[in-house]
Design a protein around this motif. Sequence first.
Motif, PDB file in Angstrom:
ATOM      1  N   CYS A 254       0.856  -1.180   0.000  1.00  0.00           N
ATOM      2  CA  CYS A 254       0.000   0.000   0.000  1.00  0.00           C
ATOM      3  C   CYS A 254       0.896   1.235   0.000  1.00  0.00           C
ATOM      4  O   CYS A 254       1.715   1.409   0.910  1.00  0.00           O
ATOM      5  N   VAL A 255       0.739   2.077  -1.004  1.00  0.00           N
ATOM      6  CA  VAL A 255       1.619   3.226  -1.204  1.00  0.00           C
ATOM      7  C   VAL A 255       0.780   4.499  -1.180  1.00  0.00           C
ATOM      8  O   VAL A 255      -0.179   4.632  -1.945  1.00  0.00           O
ATOM      9  N   ALA A 256       1.146   5.429  -0.310  1.00  0.00           N
ATOM     10  CA  ALA A 256       0.407   6.682  -0.213  1.00  0.00           C
ATOM     11  C   ALA A 256       0.533   7.478  -1.504  1.00  0.00           C
ATOM     12  O   ALA A 256       1.613   7.564  -2.100  1.00  0.00           O
ATOM     13  N   SER A 257      -0.561   8.074  -1.913  1.00  0.00           N
ATOM     14  CA  SER A 257      -0.567   8.835  -3.164  1.00  0.00           C
ATOM     15  C   SER A 257       0.422   9.992  -3.132  1.00  0.00           C
ATOM     16  O   SER A 257       0.897  10.425  -4.187  1.00  0.00           O
ATOM     17  N   THR A 258       0.753  10.497  -1.942  1.00  0.00           N
ATOM     18  CA  THR A 258       1.682  11.627  -1.870  1.00  0.00           C
ATOM     19  C   THR A 258       3.019  11.288  -2.502  1.00  0.00           C
ATOM     20  O   THR A 258       3.550  12.076  -3.306  1.00  0.00           O
ATOM     21  N   VAL A 259       3.572  10.130  -2.186  1.00  0.00           N
ATOM     22  CA  VAL A 259       4.885   9.799  -2.746  1.00  0.00           C
ATOM     23  C   VAL A 259       4.779   9.382  -4.203  1.00  0.00           C
ATOM     24  O   VAL A 259       5.707   9.590  -4.989  1.00  0.00           O
ATOM     25  N   VAL A 260       3.651   8.791  -4.583  1.00  0.00           N
ATOM     26  CA  VAL A 260       3.439   8.485  -5.998  1.00  0.00           C
ATOM     27  C   VAL A 260       3.402   9.786  -6.799  1.00  0.00           C
ATOM     28  O   VAL A 260       4.047   9.914  -7.848  1.00  0.00           O
ATOM     29  N   SER A 261       2.666  10.760  -6.293  1.00  0.00           N
ATOM     30  CA  SER A 261       2.576  12.048  -6.979  1.00  0.00           C
ATOM     31  C   SER A 261       3.926  12.744  -7.065  1.00  0.00           C
ATOM     32  O   SER A 261       4.277  13.329  -8.103  1.00  0.00           O
ATOM     33  N   LYS A 262       4.690  12.689  -5.986  1.00  0.00           N
ATOM     34  CA  LYS A 262       6.008  13.333  -6.006  1.00  0.00           C
ATOM     35  C   LYS A 262       6.909  12.686  -7.050  1.00  0.00           C
ATOM     36  O   LYS A 262       7.603  13.388  -7.803  1.00  0.00           O
ATOM     37  N   ALA A 263       6.910  11.364  -7.108  1.00  0.00           N
ATOM     38  CA  ALA A 263       7.747  10.676  -8.091  1.00  0.00           C
ATOM     39  C   ALA A 263       7.294  10.983  -9.512  1.00  0.00           C
ATOM     40  O   ALA A 263       8.108  10.998 -10.447  1.00  0.00           O
ATOM     41  N   GLU A 264       6.002  11.232  -9.682  1.00  0.00           N
ATOM     42  CA  GLU A 264       5.459  11.499 -11.016  1.00  0.00           C
ATOM     43  C   GLU A 264       5.452  12.987 -11.354  1.00  0.00           C
ATOM     44  O   GLU A 264       4.877  13.390 -12.373  1.00  0.00           O
ATOM     45  N   GLY A 265       6.067  13.811 -10.504  1.00  0.00           N
ATOM     46  CA  GLY A 265       6.195  15.229 -10.792  1.00  0.00           C
ATOM     47  C   GLY A 265       4.887  15.996 -10.729  1.00  0.00           C
ATOM     48  O   GLY A 265       4.665  16.928 -11.508  1.00  0.00           O
ATOM     49  N   ARG A 266       4.038  15.637  -9.778  1.00  0.00           N
ATOM     50  CA  ARG A 266       2.723  16.254  -9.689  1.00  0.00           C
ATOM     51  C   ARG A 266       2.666  17.414  -8.687  1.00  0.00           C
ATOM     52  O   ARG A 266       1.575  17.854  -8.311  1.00  0.00           O
TER      53      ARG A 266
ATOM     54  N   LYS B  44      -2.341  11.340 -11.890  1.00  0.00           N
ATOM     55  CA  LYS B  44      -3.326  11.490 -12.969  1.00  0.00           C
ATOM     56  C   LYS B  44      -4.152  10.226 -13.159  1.00  0.00           C
ATOM     57  O   LYS B  44      -5.369  10.281 -13.326  1.00  0.00           O
ATOM     58  N   ARG B  45      -3.490   9.087 -13.143  1.00  0.00           N
ATOM     59  CA  ARG B  45      -4.163   7.807 -13.360  1.00  0.00           C
ATOM     60  C   ARG B  45      -3.625   6.803 -12.330  1.00  0.00           C
ATOM     61  O   ARG B  45      -2.698   6.039 -12.616  1.00  0.00           O
ATOM     62  N   PRO B  46      -4.212   6.799 -11.131  1.00  0.00           N
ATOM     63  CA  PRO B  46      -3.660   5.971 -10.046  1.00  0.00           C
ATOM     64  C   PRO B  46      -3.630   4.483 -10.343  1.00  0.00           C
ATOM     65  O   PRO B  46      -2.739   3.780  -9.849  1.00  0.00           O
ATOM     66  N   ALA B  47      -4.567   3.996 -11.140  1.00  0.00           N
ATOM     67  CA  ALA B  47      -4.543   2.563 -11.477  1.00  0.00           C
ATOM     68  C   ALA B  47      -3.297   2.228 -12.285  1.00  0.00           C
ATOM     69  O   ALA B  47      -2.655   1.188 -12.070  1.00  0.00           O
ATOM     70  N   GLU B  48      -2.921   3.112 -13.215  1.00  0.00           N
ATOM     71  CA  GLU B  48      -1.701   2.892 -13.979  1.00  0.00           C
ATOM     72  C   GLU B  48      -0.469   3.033 -13.089  1.00  0.00           C
ATOM     73  O   GLU B  48       0.515   2.302 -13.269  1.00  0.00           O
ATOM     74  N   SER B  49      -0.518   3.943 -12.143  1.00  0.00           N
ATOM     75  CA  SER B  49       0.588   4.076 -11.184  1.00  0.00           C
ATOM     76  C   SER B  49       0.759   2.787 -10.397  1.00  0.00           C
ATOM     77  O   SER B  49       1.883   2.311 -10.184  1.00  0.00           O
ATOM     78  N   ALA B  50      -0.369   2.207  -9.948  1.00  0.00           N
ATOM     79  CA  ALA B  50      -0.305   0.957  -9.192  1.00  0.00           C
ATOM     80  C   ALA B  50       0.268  -0.168 -10.050  1.00  0.00           C
ATOM     81  O   ALA B  50       1.058  -1.001  -9.557  1.00  0.00           O
ATOM     82  N   ALA B  51      -0.103  -0.204 -11.325  1.00  0.00           N
ATOM     83  CA  ALA B  51       0.410  -1.257 -12.214  1.00  0.00           C
ATOM     84  C   ALA B  51       1.916  -1.131 -12.404  1.00  0.00           C
ATOM     85  O   ALA B  51       2.648  -2.142 -12.404  1.00  0.00           O
ATOM     86  N   ARG B  52       2.411   0.091 -12.555  1.00  0.00           N
ATOM     87  CA  ARG B  52       3.863   0.278 -12.711  1.00  0.00           C
ATOM     88  C   ARG B  52       4.599  -0.133 -11.444  1.00  0.00           C
ATOM     89  O   ARG B  52       5.650  -0.794 -11.499  1.00  0.00           O
TER      90      ARG B  52
END
Length: 251
Positions: free
Chosen positions: A35-47, A127-135
């Motif tokens: 389980c990964v918090a969206s905050t760090v996903v967004s930071k890695a994706e330049g959001r 932008k697309r959390p499902a795709e983020s989860a897949a990566r």
Amino acid sequence: MELFAVPDLPEIRPDDDLAALIRQRVDLRPDDVVCVASTVVSKAEGRSADLADFPAGPRAREIAATLEQATGETKDPRFAQAVLEESVEILIESPFLLTETRFGHVGVNAGIDRSNVPDGDLLLLPKRPAESAARLRSGLAVDRVIVTDTCGRPFRHGQRGVAIGWDGLAPGRDWRGETDRDGRELGVAVENVADELAAAANLIAGEGDGGTPVVVVRDFEWGDHDESDAHFREIETDFVRQAIRDWSFDA
């Protein structure tokens, strides 16, 4: 089952390999749920973004003025503009902004965060959390990944973790057709496992400056149940949303 946080993650920057940073700090098993918090996903994706990136249009200025009147607090119309651009529908515009994001999540301010953002004024949801989860699932070599966020709920105080993106599992565990202890058939019970795991992970990750945005769920078993792909309600069956559309705030 067991839950534990991934320790010692650094501040995540744009283009960081988040999966590699996680793998370096924990020995994962293939059947773990990460389980990964969206905050760090967004930071890695330049959001991350600055308010200056969202020059306010007439609609945003109108919304900010309405919010100021309702709350007595100064509101930046550029923030309202950011919310508008991240949303497909404004459900409530006073005394707060409740919106639907472009991927179906309904929450306050389109989930835009203004805390723990060292590189800007705002942090937008992926932008697309499902795709983020897949990566992430591919990079982590695990069976299941959930991207989480926190938001409030109607009828209750406080926030809790929810799933906004997932890969490798269905969000719902479908009990329909099974029976209770008295042999009566269950007709409506679909358990939102993705949200439950996200909420459990949030207990470990916390909300403040703990720096533990990734939680591993180990030995979770789905059981002998059917799956359900339902998660975000469709408008046709979302009667609360339909009622909200006809409601207006009266100060």
